[in-house]
Design an enzyme around this catalytic site. Structure first.
Site, PDB file in Angstrom:
ATOM      1  N   ARG A 260       4.125   9.688   5.120  1.00  0.00           N
ATOM      2  CA  ARG A 260       5.314  10.150   4.416  1.00  0.00           C
ATOM      3  C   ARG A 260       5.262   9.734   2.941  1.00  0.00           C
ATOM      4  O   ARG A 260       5.706  10.458   2.067  1.00  0.00           O
ATOM      5  CB  ARG A 260       6.590   9.607   5.064  1.00  0.00           C
ATOM      6  CG  ARG A 260       7.011  10.276   6.357  1.00  0.00           C
ATOM      7  CD  ARG A 260       6.301   9.769   7.552  1.00  0.00           C
ATOM      8  NE  ARG A 260       6.206   8.329   7.659  1.00  0.00           N
ATOM      9  CZ  ARG A 260       7.035   7.559   8.396  1.00  0.00           C
ATOM     10  NH1 ARG A 260       7.995   8.104   9.078  1.00  0.00           N
ATOM     11  NH2 ARG A 260       6.854   6.257   8.473  1.00  0.00           N
TER      12      ARG A 260
ATOM     13  N   LYS B  98       0.819  -1.220   0.000  1.00  0.00           N
ATOM     14  CA  LYS B  98       0.000   0.000   0.000  1.00  0.00           C
ATOM     15  C   LYS B  98       0.851   1.268   0.000  1.00  0.00           C
ATOM     16  O   LYS B  98       0.363   2.342  -0.378  1.00  0.00           O
ATOM     17  CB  LYS B  98      -1.009  -0.004   1.154  1.00  0.00           C
ATOM     18  CG  LYS B  98      -0.361   0.206   2.520  1.00  0.00           C
ATOM     19  CD  LYS B  98      -0.421   1.643   2.942  1.00  0.00           C
ATOM     20  CE  LYS B  98       0.591   2.196   3.859  1.00  0.00           C
ATOM     21  NZ  LYS B  98       1.498   1.643   4.719  1.00  0.00           N
TER      22      LYS B  98
END
Ligand SMILES: NC(=O)C1=CN([C@@H]2O[C@H](COP(=O)(O)OP(=O)(O)OC[C@H]3O[C@@H](n4cnc5c(N)ncnc54)[C@H](O)[C@@H]3O)[C@@H](O)[C@H]2O)C=CC1
Ligand SMILES: O=C(CO)COP(=O)(O)O
EC number: 1.1.1.94
Length: 309
Positions: free
Chosen positions: A230, A166
């Site tokens: 991030r 993912k």
């Protein structure tokens, strides 16, 4: 407290610190170790019940080899929370841990768990998966609380790959939002991203249904929609015209999706698996296409049925 466990956490980054907070809140004895720790690893793991690896992928082999030289109790459970793939072998972190410690139970922890939200004490859920059910249940008890709901699962590879694959889609989702492509485009991207995750995961031996749980779809929704991720930030800022070098100079912590994309490209080519979104993320990270060109490549692929590709 008789059920109090001794938990040693390797890695004092964002995730190691959040996991330490959760275990401490349940009255477990927690020690965090980092490369800069004054206490030696040998002393810390002496009475450990659980060793948690929360280092980034690039540190996994290093900490594994440091532990291999130490006298460890045969009862110790290894818990891996790293979401990445080994660039040399394409192995997952749990495969590396299990190969190094074949007689110890290895448990994987993965789910939609943005560490900043967990540190703010917002509610979250996760999955702990192992081939050894009793070990997963021990870890479940250590971390479960009224703000952290922990499920067990018997498909460690699927749970680990859900959280790992993912990250590539989170970069793509960041691009989608950075280009302001709208809600329809985002829904299409995440849905087709999940299809791609299932395709590669099942090919590697994971169970399809695992990807529809917390560590697959759940984590895809969390990171694909949050500026706290991030990986999402990398994609978003690329779409805003920044270079990868510029982005990484200012990024707090690790964006594992960058390395994972490269490893996936390598392995999908070897195994002839179609991964169009991953491929465009790869070209974008290599600065071989612009975000708009990557979008066009995806939109103009051969038309086909939704399934049976
Ligand atoms: N931050 C988050 O929200 C979450 C992160 N993760 C995963 O956890 C892992 C760690 O992530 P963060 O803590 O956020 O990253 P981070 O960049 O904040 O921390 C990484 C840690 O790994 C350590 N490390 C790296 N190489 C090492 C080596 N050779 N020897 C010893 N230690 C080494 C660093 O010193 C640092 O403590 C990643 O794989 C990430 O995908 C998983 C769930 C949530
Ligand atoms: O995996 C995560 C949340 O589940 C963290 O995502 P990032 O590594 O993209 O910040």
């Amino acid at each position: 407290m008789t059920n109090s466990k001794s938990v040693v956490i390797l890695g004092a980054g964002a995730w190691g610190s959040a996991l330490a907070t959760l275990a401490k809140a349940n009255d477990h004895k927690v020690h965090i170790w980092s490369r800069r720790s004054s206490r030696t690893l040998e002393k810390l793991v002496e009475d450990a019940d659980i060793i948690v690896s929360a280092v980034s992928m690039k540190g996994v082999r290093d900490v594994v080899s440091q532990l291999q030289g130490l006298p460890l109790s045969p009862e110790i459970i290894f818990l891996t929370a790293t979401k990445g793939l080994d660039p040399q072998t394409t192995c997952t972190p749990s495969q590396i841990w299990q190969e190094a410690f074949p007689n110890h139970p290895v448990v994987v922890l993965s789910g939609p768990n943005l560490s900043q939200e967990i540190q703010q004490e917002l509610p979250a859920a996760t999955v702990v998966a192992s081939n050894v059910t009793s070990a997963a249940e021990v870890v479940q008890l250590v971390f479960s609380s009224n703000r952290f709901r922990v499920y067990t699962n018997a498909d460690p590879l699927g749970v680990e790959l859900g959280g790992t694959l993912k990250n590539v889609m989170a970069i793509a989702a960041g691009v989608c939002d950075g280009l302001q492509l709208g809600t329809n485009a985002k829904a299409a991207l995440l849905t087709r991203g999940l299809t791609e995750m299932v395709r590669i995961g099942v090919h590697w031996g994971a169970k399809q249904e695992t990807f529809y749980g917390l560590s697959g779809l759940g984590d895809l929704l969390a990171t694909g929609n949050s500026p706290l991720s991030r990986n999402y930030q990398v994609g978003y800022q690329l779409a805003c015209g920044k270079s990868l070098t510029e982005i990484l100079t200012h990024l707090q912590g690790t964006a594992e999706g960058i390395n994972t994309t490269k490893v996936l490209m390598l392995r999908s080519k070897q195994q002839n698996i179609s991964m169009p979104i991953t491929e465009q993320v790869y070209h974008l990270l290599q600065a071989e296409v612009t975000p708009r060109q990557a979008l066009l490549e995806l939109m103009l692929r051969d038309i086909k049925p939704e399934y049976n590709e």
